[in-house]
Design a protein around this motif. Structure first.
Motif, PDB file in Angstrom:
ATOM      1  N   THR A 192       8.264   2.452  30.652  1.00 10.03           N
ATOM      2  CA  THR A 192       9.112   3.361  29.879  1.00 10.03           C
ATOM      3  C   THR A 192      10.288   3.838  30.730  1.00 10.03           C
ATOM      4  OG1 THR A 192       7.075   4.105  28.847  1.00 10.03           O
ATOM      5  CG2 THR A 192       9.033   5.401  28.400  1.00 10.03           C
ATOM      6  N   ILE A 217      -2.329   6.522  33.711  1.00  9.84           N
ATOM      7  CA  ILE A 217      -2.488   5.257  34.439  1.00  9.84           C
ATOM      8  C   ILE A 217      -2.188   5.472  35.919  1.00  9.84           C
ATOM      9  CG2 ILE A 217      -1.433   2.965  34.748  1.00  9.84           C
ATOM     10  CD1 ILE A 217      -1.145   2.968  31.621  1.00  9.84           C
ATOM     11  N   ALA A 230      -5.086   7.186  37.405  1.00  7.33           N
ATOM     12  CA  ALA A 230      -6.213   6.255  37.586  1.00  7.33           C
ATOM     13  C   ALA A 230      -5.973   5.340  38.789  1.00  7.33           C
ATOM     14  CB  ALA A 230      -6.408   5.436  36.323  1.00  7.33           C
ATOM     15  N   ARG A 231      -4.715   4.913  38.961  1.00  9.12           N
ATOM     16  CA  ARG A 231      -4.413   4.038  40.113  1.00  9.12           C
ATOM     17  C   ARG A 231      -4.565   4.785  41.426  1.00  9.12           C
ATOM     18  NH1 ARG A 231       0.279   0.888  37.094  1.00  9.12           N
ATOM     19  NH2 ARG A 231      -0.916  -0.946  36.522  1.00  9.12           N
ATOM     20  N   ARG A 238     -11.887   5.759  33.807  1.00 10.19           N
ATOM     21  CA  ARG A 238     -11.270   4.675  33.038  1.00 10.19           C
ATOM     22  C   ARG A 238     -11.224   3.380  33.851  1.00 10.19           C
ATOM     23  NH1 ARG A 238      -8.082   9.130  31.170  1.00 10.19           N
ATOM     24  NH2 ARG A 238      -7.969   9.194  28.907  1.00 10.19           N
ATOM     25  N   LYS A 289     -10.263   4.055  49.443  1.00 11.54           N
ATOM     26  CA  LYS A 289     -10.771   3.450  50.681  1.00 11.54           C
ATOM     27  C   LYS A 289      -9.693   3.399  51.754  1.00 11.54           C
ATOM     28  CE  LYS A 289     -14.377   0.370  49.005  1.00 11.54           C
ATOM     29  NZ  LYS A 289     -14.633  -1.015  48.600  1.00 11.54           N
ATOM     30  N   ARG A 295     -18.951   2.175  39.086  1.00  9.56           N
ATOM     31  CA  ARG A 295     -17.897   1.467  39.823  1.00  9.56           C
ATOM     32  C   ARG A 295     -18.204   1.359  41.313  1.00  9.56           C
ATOM     33  NH1 ARG A 295     -12.385   4.951  40.959  1.00  9.56           N
ATOM     34  NH2 ARG A 295     -13.370   6.728  41.935  1.00  9.56           N
ATOM     35  N   ASN A 296     -18.925   2.344  41.852  1.00 10.29           N
ATOM     36  CA  ASN A 296     -19.237   2.293  43.285  1.00 10.29           C
ATOM     37  C   ASN A 296     -20.269   1.212  43.576  1.00 10.29           C
ATOM     38  OD1 ASN A 296     -17.642   4.720  44.001  1.00 10.29           O
ATOM     39  ND2 ASN A 296     -19.095   5.681  42.605  1.00 10.29           N
ATOM     40  N   ARG A 298      12.803   1.079  30.999  1.00  3.07           N
ATOM     41  CA  ARG A 298      13.506   0.933  29.720  1.00  3.07           C
ATOM     42  C   ARG A 298      14.557   2.023  29.556  1.00  3.07           C
ATOM     43  NH1 ARG A 298      11.250   3.428  24.385  1.00  3.07           N
ATOM     44  NH2 ARG A 298      11.648   5.156  25.806  1.00  3.07           N
ATOM     45  N   ASP A 299      14.173   3.262  29.875  1.00  2.00           N
ATOM     46  CA  ASP A 299      15.105   4.373  29.695  1.00  2.00           C
ATOM     47  C   ASP A 299      16.354   4.198  30.553  1.00  2.00           C
ATOM     48  OD1 ASP A 299      13.428   5.463  27.877  1.00  2.00           O
ATOM     49  OD2 ASP A 299      12.547   6.950  29.226  1.00  2.00           O
ATOM     50  N   ALA A 343     -18.562  -2.165  43.067  1.00  5.73           N
ATOM     51  CA  ALA A 343     -17.695  -2.522  44.199  1.00  5.73           C
ATOM     52  C   ALA A 343     -18.535  -2.973  45.384  1.00  5.73           C
ATOM     53  CB  ALA A 343     -16.833  -1.325  44.580  1.00  5.73           C
ATOM     54  N   TYR A 367       7.764  -2.888  27.670  1.00  2.00           N
ATOM     55  CA  TYR A 367       8.884  -3.320  26.834  1.00  2.00           C
ATOM     56  C   TYR A 367       9.411  -4.687  27.239  1.00  2.00           C
ATOM     57  CZ  TYR A 367       8.730   1.412  25.186  1.00  2.00           C
ATOM     58  OH  TYR A 367       8.295   2.572  24.623  1.00  2.00           O
ATOM     59  N   GLU A 395       3.444   8.139  25.209  1.00  2.00           N
ATOM     60  CA  GLU A 395       3.695   7.077  26.195  1.00  2.00           C
ATOM     61  C   GLU A 395       3.761   7.658  27.604  1.00  2.00           C
ATOM     62  OE1 GLU A 395       7.057   4.483  25.603  1.00  2.00           O
ATOM     63  OE2 GLU A 395       6.464   4.206  23.515  1.00  2.00           O
ATOM     64  N   MET A 431      -7.276   0.477  30.493  1.00  2.00           N
ATOM     65  CA  MET A 431      -6.428   1.421  29.754  1.00  2.00           C
ATOM     66  C   MET A 431      -5.345   0.646  28.995  1.00  2.00           C
ATOM     67  SD  MET A 431      -6.016   4.096  32.911  1.00  2.00           S
ATOM     68  CE  MET A 431      -5.459   5.520  31.996  1.00  2.00           C
ATOM     69  N   ASN A 432      -4.623   1.370  28.167  1.00  2.00           N
ATOM     70  CA  ASN A 432      -3.518   0.752  27.425  1.00  2.00           C
ATOM     71  C   ASN A 432      -2.203   1.305  27.930  1.00  2.00           C
ATOM     72  OD1 ASN A 432      -5.249  -0.636  25.588  1.00  2.00           O
ATOM     73  ND2 ASN A 432      -5.579   1.315  24.547  1.00  2.00           N
ATOM     74  N   GLN A 433      -1.217   0.432  28.029  1.00  2.00           N
ATOM     75  CA  GLN A 433       0.110   0.898  28.414  1.00  2.00           C
ATOM     76  C   GLN A 433       1.141   0.217  27.525  1.00  2.00           C
ATOM     77  OE1 GLN A 433       1.523  -0.223  32.348  1.00  2.00           O
ATOM     78  NE2 GLN A 433       2.676   1.675  32.511  1.00  2.00           N
ATOM     79  N   THR A 434       2.106   1.018  27.073  1.00  2.00           N
ATOM     80  CA  THR A 434       3.192   0.423  26.298  1.00  2.00           C
ATOM     81  C   THR A 434       4.248  -0.079  27.267  1.00  2.00           C
ATOM     82  OG1 THR A 434       2.767   1.975  24.513  1.00  2.00           O
ATOM     83  CG2 THR A 434       4.888   0.844  24.473  1.00  2.00           C
ATOM     84  N   ALA A 486       0.343   8.568  28.687  1.00  2.00           N
ATOM     85  CA  ALA A 486      -0.433   7.374  29.055  1.00  2.00           C
ATOM     86  C   ALA A 486       0.010   6.855  30.418  1.00  2.00           C
ATOM     87  CB  ALA A 486      -0.252   6.298  27.991  1.00  2.00           C
ATOM     88  N   ASP A 487       1.328   6.854  30.655  1.00  2.00           N
ATOM     89  CA  ASP A 487       1.832   6.384  31.960  1.00  2.00           C
ATOM     90  C   ASP A 487       1.295   7.253  33.093  1.00  2.00           C
ATOM     91  OD1 ASP A 487       3.142   4.347  30.784  1.00  2.00           O
ATOM     92  OD2 ASP A 487       5.137   5.250  30.865  1.00  2.00           O
ATOM     93  N   VAL A 545      -4.315  -2.428  30.997  1.00  2.00           N
ATOM     94  CA  VAL A 545      -4.069  -2.123  32.408  1.00  2.00           C
ATOM     95  C   VAL A 545      -5.418  -1.891  33.088  1.00  2.00           C
ATOM     96  CG1 VAL A 545      -2.985  -0.488  34.000  1.00  2.00           C
ATOM     97  CG2 VAL A 545      -1.857  -1.070  31.874  1.00  2.00           C
ATOM     98  N   ALA A 556      -8.208   5.080  42.216  1.00  2.00           N
ATOM     99  CA  ALA A 556      -8.976   3.825  42.243  1.00  2.00           C
ATOM    100  C   ALA A 556      -9.658   3.670  43.602  1.00  2.00           C
ATOM    101  CB  ALA A 556      -8.059   2.650  41.970  1.00  2.00           C
ATOM    102  N   LEU A 557     -10.762   2.938  43.593  1.00  2.00           N
ATOM    103  CA  LEU A 557     -11.549   2.789  44.826  1.00  2.00           C
ATOM    104  C   LEU A 557     -10.731   2.227  45.982  1.00  2.00           C
ATOM    105  CD1 LEU A 557     -15.062   1.510  43.756  1.00  2.00           C
ATOM    106  CD2 LEU A 557     -14.476   3.653  44.856  1.00  2.00           C
ATOM    107  N   ASP A 558      -9.935   1.209  45.691  1.00  2.00           N
ATOM    108  CA  ASP A 558      -9.139   0.595  46.766  1.00  2.00           C
ATOM    109  C   ASP A 558      -8.189   1.605  47.388  1.00  2.00           C
ATOM    110  OD1 ASP A 558     -10.241  -1.824  46.943  1.00  2.00           O
ATOM    111  OD2 ASP A 558      -8.784  -2.875  45.678  1.00  2.00           O
ATOM    112  N   PRO A 571      -6.781  -0.270  36.342  1.00  2.00           N
ATOM    113  CA  PRO A 571      -6.499   0.496  37.567  1.00  2.00           C
ATOM    114  C   PRO A 571      -7.358   0.056  38.745  1.00  2.00           C
ATOM    115  CG  PRO A 571      -6.894   1.964  35.711  1.00  2.00           C
ATOM    116  CD  PRO A 571      -7.238   0.607  35.259  1.00  2.00           C
ATOM    117  N   GLU A 572      -8.555  -0.473  38.459  1.00  2.00           N
ATOM    118  CA  GLU A 572      -9.447  -0.881  39.554  1.00  2.00           C
ATOM    119  C   GLU A 572      -9.285  -2.357  39.898  1.00  2.00           C
ATOM    120  OE1 GLU A 572     -11.361   1.167  41.246  1.00  2.00           O
ATOM    121  OE2 GLU A 572     -11.316   2.954  39.990  1.00  2.00           O
TER     122      GLU A 572
END
Lengths: 577, 114
Positions: free
Chosen positions: A129, B84, B87-88, A71, B96, A225-226, A132-133, A229, A79, B77, A74-77, B80-81, A152, B91-93, A154-155
């Motif tokens: 989230t 994410i 994925a973070r 990915r 590395k 991606r490699n 928020r909680d 980069a 608030y 949600e 991406m999508n993130q909800t 998805a969190d 979002v 991530a390449l950084d 990530p890279e």
């Protein structure tokens, strides 16, 4: 006993009054329930039935990580926390909690907003989230939350100019987000239902409708991606070494037309697009900034002449460093390699006279005739598809321009200039795509940044699309590949990993101005390939800055070499057999 | 309380309904129009209550569905969190700068297996 009321008695009057009132009631009810039936049904429906939009999720964007998709977007909800200052009662506690939980997400001076004489104030944005909680747990009166979907990355800024971004209105702009906005957005669903006083949809109601949303497509980029980069790193280092303000590169698989990397320096982080002060940074120069191709076009000119069988690598011509075309004298940038020399030598020293000679040989041998110009136009424009938009799936692609011999400016002088890359506008992606056809045996693949689409069952790959399979013959392709390999190996020995097939052509383009060409600015470029038994990647690099002169061999080629040597390792290529 | 007893002797009943009661009781109580009205009113009330119960139950499903929808949405949600975060972390950084990557070295030479 028969009960009879006396005429005019009070009881009789009372009975008449009751009957009259009853008649009025009945009349009124008849009016409301029968005559006005439809009106009140509609009014009730309008009050009780609500229509809710069920938002579709925007498609995610994937990139390749070797063989596997990962990915990239991406999508993130998140608030938004808002307050109704008129109703809050625990101001100090709210301020303390927001400081502790929301941290840097709170608005500057949000404490003062709580004292305002308004009913809606945004206190913090982009809370997760979890955040928020934690605030919700406190159950503050007068504090509410609004869900917002955000992109979002990530890279980070990787491939930022390829991706584009989604603006504050939710519209994709620039890059893939802009090009595929409708497909990425999907189609919102609809819920029409009777609701209670809190707008909770109830299952009662014969007119309830539920249309499920169609989520947006999730494309898988051909960008690895490699590789991306590595290219971004090489461009940044190249810019630092040369002092260039604009450095760009494209890496393409010549055997599929898939773009493996596409980068510009400087770039930006799509997550922080609102912090970019120069909107030019959003542009992807590799597709949207036409330039004069310069000497890298000489490989195309050689392919044209060889394919038409008017000249080959070892054929000779007499070089005097100058050549006359109509009323113009064209000279070589590098002088001294004079006498009877081969076109291979002309390629190696990038001698303009050699390629003007090729253009003449396409005609009557002395002049760049209309027929020669038609041939050049056919190869440049129709076969290698230069000077026209490629249709790559990115927003704001420029077409560039190649002037046809039928147009007023399409004379012999222009076409003599076009033989060494002047007087024509192309983009880097056009050059990389045409060059891929040149080195792969003559098949022009539709250049693409999309490998396929992600489904519930994994990636559904899209087949490479062949637009023309006889751009040039196999033998012509092999001949030019060998010429470019020889030119690189003899001109710049020892810079490539030993045992591999690498070749290319330098280019130093003049920059057109309103009065001619800039006397100070030149664009350095390099267009080459690498592989083992056959070219496995094509790389084009461009280096420029306002007020500075850059050369293909001095400034662009080192970046090519850096990427090329790395690609050999990354693709796990075996030395040439 | 009194009752009348009537007995039937048909052959058909003797054959087909041997084990059934063959005695019919007829109540001597006679209900008047007021009692009938009250009974009908009571029946209507009971039927109304049944209707209301069912209607409320139906709308109750709406709340239940709403709660499930909210739960699904919340779980999505969270999913998805987590994705994410994953994925973070991959991530390449991040890779590395990992300890594993720092320990890696460039190979001095490469041999190819035939």
């Amino acid at each position: 006993m028969k009960l009879e009321l006396q005429k005019g008695s009070r009881t009789r009057i009372l009975a008449a009054a009751v009957l009259l009132i009853a008649a009025i009631f009945i009349g009124r009810l008849f009016y409301l329930q029968i005559i006005q039936h439809n009106h009140y049904v509609e009014a009730a429906r309008a009050e009780q039935e609500k229509r809710f939009i069920i938002p579709a999720s925007r498609g995610e964007i994937y990139a390749m990580n070797g063989e596997d998709p990962i990915r990239l977007v991406m999508n993130q909800t998140v608030y938004t926390v808002f307050a109704d200052p008129a109703t809050i009662s625990e101001k100090d506690e709210i301020v303390k909690t927001l400081r502790e939980v929301a941290g840097g997400n709170v608005r500057t001076g949000f404490e003062d907003l709580l004292d305002k004489d308004t009913r809606y104030e945004v206190l913090a944005t982009k809370l997760t989230t979890v955040q928020r909680d934690k605030i919700k747990e406190k159950n503050f009166y007068g504090i509410g939350f609004q869900a917002v979907s955000q992109r979002v990355y990530p890279e980070g800024q990787l491939a930022g100019q390829v991706l584009g971004f989604v603006n504050a209105e939710g519209q994709g702009v620039y890059g893939l987000e802009g090009y595929m906005n409708d497909e990425l957005s999907g189609t919102d669903g609809l819920l029409q239902a009777v609701t209670d006083v809190r707008d909770v949809p109830l299952t009662i109601g014969k007119d309830n409708i539920r249309v499920e949303p169609q989520d947006g497509k999730s494309p898988v980029l051909s960008i690895d991606r490699n590789v991306q980069a590595k290219v971004e790193q090489a461009l940044a280092e190249g810019a630092e070494k040369t002092g260039a303000t604009d450095v760009s590169a494209v890496v393409m698989d010549p055997n599929t037309g898939r773009v493996m990397a596409m980068a510009n320096y400087p770039t930006y982080n799509p997550a922080e697009f609102n912090k970019v002060s120069d909107v030019a940074l959003f542009n992807n120069n590799t597709i949207s900034k036409p330039y004069e191709a310069g000497s890298v076009i000489k490989s195309f000119m050689m392919a044209t002449a060889a394919d038409k069988n008017v000249a080959h690598a070892n054929d000779t011509f007499n070089n005097t460093d100058y050549i006359q075309v109509a009323d113009r004298t064209i000279s070589n940038a590098y002088k001294g390699v004079t006498g009877t020399i081969t076109f291979q030598t002309a390629m190696q020293w990038s001698l303009n006279t050699g390629f003007v000679t090729l253009a003449q040989r396409l005609g009557d041998g002395q002049n760049i005739t209309q027929g020669a110009r038609q041939t050049m136009y056919e190869y440049y424009h129709d076969r290698f598809r230069l000077g026209q938009a490629t249709g790559i799936q990115l927003a704001n692609e420029a077409s560039g321009r190649i002037i046809s011999p039928d147009e007023e400016g399409g004379n012999a002088v222009r076409y003599s200039n076009m033989s060494f890359g002047q007087g024509m506008d192309v983009t880097m992606v056009q050059m990389a795509s045409g060059f891929s056809a040149l080195v792969n045996g003559g098949t022009y693949y539709q250049p693409t940044v999309i490998n396929g689409y992600m489904t519930d069952d994994g990636m559904k790959a899209e087949a490479a699309k062949v637009l023309q399979d006889d751009v040039i013959s196999d033998s012509t392709s092999a001949e030019v590949v060998e010429m470019l390999r020889t030119a690189r190996q003899t001109g710049f020995p020892g810079i490539d990993k030993a045992g591999y097939l690498t070749g290319g052509k330098t280019g130093t383009s003049q920059v057109p101005t309103s009065t001619g060409y800039s006397e100070t600015d030149t664009i350095g470029s390099y267009l080459g390939f690498g592989g083992s038994d056959r070219p496995e990647y094509v790389i084009i690099v461009q280096v420029s800055a306002e007020g500075k002169a850059y050369g293909g061999s001095t400034d662009a080629m080192p970046i090519f070499t850096d990427i090329s040597n790395w690609m050999i390792d990354y693709l796990k290529l075996r030395p040439k057999s | 309380m009194s009752y009348q007893q009537n007995t039937y002797y048909s052959r058909r009943q003797q054959n087909w309904s041997r084990n059934q009661n063959t005695t019919r009781f007829v109540s001597a109580i006679k209900l008047g129009p007021v009692a009938h009205t009250i009974l009908i009113a009571l029946m209507i009330t009971v039927l109304g209550l049944i209707y209301l119960t069912q209607a409320t139950r139906t709308s109750g499903y709406g709340y239940e569905a709403q709660q499930i929808d909210e739960q699904i949405s919340q779980l999505n949600e969270e999913k998805a969190d987590l994705e994410i975060e994953k994925a973070r972390l991959t991530a390449l950084d991040t890779l590395k700068n990992s300890n594993v990557a720092r320990e890696m070295t460039t190979p001095v030479s490469t041999e190819y297996v035939e």
